[in-house]
Enzyme design. Structure first.
Site, PDB file in Angstrom:
ATOM      1  N   GLU A  99       0.857  -1.199   0.000  1.00  0.00           N
ATOM      2  CA  GLU A  99       0.000   0.000   0.000  1.00  0.00           C
ATOM      3  C   GLU A  99       0.893   1.250   0.000  1.00  0.00           C
ATOM      4  OE1 GLU A  99      -1.672   0.695   3.910  1.00  0.00           O
ATOM      5  OE2 GLU A  99      -3.415   1.753   3.096  1.00  0.00           O
TER       6      GLU A  99
ATOM      7  N   ASN B  16      -6.877   6.339  -1.836  1.00  0.00           N
ATOM      8  CA  ASN B  16      -5.810   5.383  -1.545  1.00  0.00           C
ATOM      9  C   ASN B  16      -6.043   4.229  -2.537  1.00  0.00           C
ATOM     10  OD1 ASN B  16      -4.066   3.490  -0.474  1.00  0.00           O
ATOM     11  ND2 ASN B  16      -4.622   3.903   1.649  1.00  0.00           N
TER      12      ASN B  16
ATOM     13  N   LYS C 281      -9.388   2.223  -2.040  1.00  0.00           N
ATOM     14  CA  LYS C 281      -9.611   1.646  -0.700  1.00  0.00           C
ATOM     15  C   LYS C 281     -10.950   2.073  -0.099  1.00  0.00           C
ATOM     16  CE  LYS C 281      -7.129   1.227   3.756  1.00  0.00           C
ATOM     17  NZ  LYS C 281      -5.852   1.608   4.411  1.00  0.00           N
TER      18      LYS C 281
ATOM     19  N   GLU D  67      -6.188   8.684   7.701  1.00  0.00           N
ATOM     20  CA  GLU D  67      -6.654   8.237   6.371  1.00  0.00           C
ATOM     21  C   GLU D  67      -8.018   8.840   6.041  1.00  0.00           C
ATOM     22  OE1 GLU D  67      -5.956   4.473   4.616  1.00  0.00           O
ATOM     23  OE2 GLU D  67      -4.761   3.800   6.317  1.00  0.00           O
TER      24      GLU D  67
ATOM     25  N   CYS E 196      -4.864  -3.034   2.695  1.00  0.00           N
ATOM     26  CA  CYS E 196      -4.570  -2.988   4.133  1.00  0.00           C
ATOM     27  C   CYS E 196      -5.769  -3.306   5.013  1.00  0.00           C
ATOM     28  CB  CYS E 196      -3.946  -1.641   4.506  1.00  0.00           C
ATOM     29  SG  CYS E 196      -3.154  -1.728   6.126  1.00  0.00           S
TER      30      CYS E 196
ATOM     31  N   ASN F  95       0.289  -1.265   5.302  1.00  0.00           N
ATOM     32  CA  ASN F  95       1.191  -0.465   6.133  1.00  0.00           C
ATOM     33  C   ASN F  95       0.638  -0.572   7.535  1.00  0.00           C
ATOM     34  OD1 ASN F  95       3.194   1.665   4.844  1.00  0.00           O
ATOM     35  ND2 ASN F  95       1.457   1.522   3.441  1.00  0.00           N
TER      36      ASN F  95
END
Ligand code: CDV
Length: 320
Positions: A47, A107, A124, A143, A174, A199
């Site tokens: 990621e 993302n 994501k 995020e 992730c 991550n």
């Protein structure tokens, strides 16, 4: 009849704030060269592979983070990855921050064919963390501030790879790996290979409650293994590892087979390629027996999964 493909997880050690794209891309090119030497046919990078994990930092001006996003893919800096894919005839998965022409931030992960063409894009969906500044935390996880929730669903696509005419590829990013819904949506599209980059900090950074350190890796592996077993697919889970700008990431990249077994695992906290020769025919056993969805699923009893978000309390039992 077997359908063999050599899968690889290309774990990256830390990428520091001071490192520019060229530092990251050069290291990824070295991993692709290693993949070529070792006969890998599909390589999964982590990621946000091109930069440090920037959502750990609060800045009053959100636009500060724009430097970590790509406005074109490929770009001048990332084009060498696509050229290497063509040269070696290797497909790859790449996670990166995407800034669209309309100014939207995602993302994102793409799958690139051995001809250097993007054949699948995913944004994501399960963004962890918060969008406000939380001084009580050890490390921020912003995020929800820097990215929008993905708008492409969980797509699966069949594409040629290695010696195979076609394999069914899906991806997640992730935190998605912890959500069985994400796996099942891929499973319902007959996914055979799930590419996923992550991550994940080695220690809990919320400063709330207690979480034993050794369970951090365990929970990641447990989620990937369960997802692969319950959907009869391979999973390639690739980490960013080591101490990035003072923050430890736990590594432990793995490749998992459709029985839920770990068949390869990274043992360093640095750049490292792990490989496994997969036989996609082995996805058939699970999906024609215990996880034969057509025979055994009962969606009429799963309505809460899509109708409801948070958990509700059950009714209280009343005697009589
Ligand atoms: N990048 C992530 O999605 N990380 C989350 C952390 C914050 C828990 C993860 O699920 O690994």
């Amino acid at each position: 009849m077997s359908r063999r493909i050599v899968l690889a997880a290309a774990q990256l050690g830390p990428i520091q704030l001071a490192d520019d794209r060229k530092v990251a891309v050069d290291r990824m090119l070295a991993l692709l060269a290693d993949a070529n030497r070792r006969g890998a046919e599909f390589v999964v990078f982590p990621e946000l592979a091109l930069t440090t994990f920037f959502p750990r930092w609060w800045q009053d001006d959100k636009a500060w983070a724009d430097r970590f996003f790509e406005t074109a893919m490929p770009s001048n800096e990332t084009a060498p990855l696509f050229e290497a894919a063509r040269r070696y005839r290797i497909g790859f998965h790449l996670g990166y921050g995407e800034l669209t022409p309309e100014g939207r931030h995602f993302n994102t992960a793409i799958l690139v064919s051995p001809a250097g063409e993007i054949f699948l894009k995913y944004r994501k969906i399960h963004l962890p963390g918060h969008d406000d500044h939380r001084p009580q935390r050890k490390v921020q996880n912003l995020e929800k501030r820097y990215f929008e929730v993905g708008d492409l669903g969980f797509p699966v696509i069949r594409a040629p790879m290695g010696k195979l005419d076609g394999a069914n590829f899906g991806t997640m990013i992730c935190n998605d790996r912890r959500w069985p819904e994400a796996w099942r949506v891929l499973g319902l599209q007959s996914v055979e290979v799930v590419a996923l980059g992550y991550n994940t900090p080695a220690a809990n950074t919320t400063n709330e409650g207690f979480e034993a350190h050794h369970l951090r890796v365990e929970h990641s592996h447990l989620s990937i293994r369960a997802g692969c077993y319950q959907n009869a697919c391979y999973g390639v889970g690739t980490a960013k590892a080591g101490t990035e700008d003072g923050n430890e990431m736990f590594g432990h990249s793995i490749i998992v087979n459709p029985q839920g077994e770990i068949v390869a695992m990274a043992d360093s906290w640095d750049d490292q390629l792990i490989t496994h020769e997969a036989d996609l025919e082995s996805c058939t056993f699970g999906r024609t027996t215990i996880f034969n969805f057509a025979a055994h699923r009962r969606p009429e009893h799963y309505k809460r999964i899509t109708d409801q978000v948070g958990a509700e309390p059950p009714p209280a039992w009343e005697r009589g």
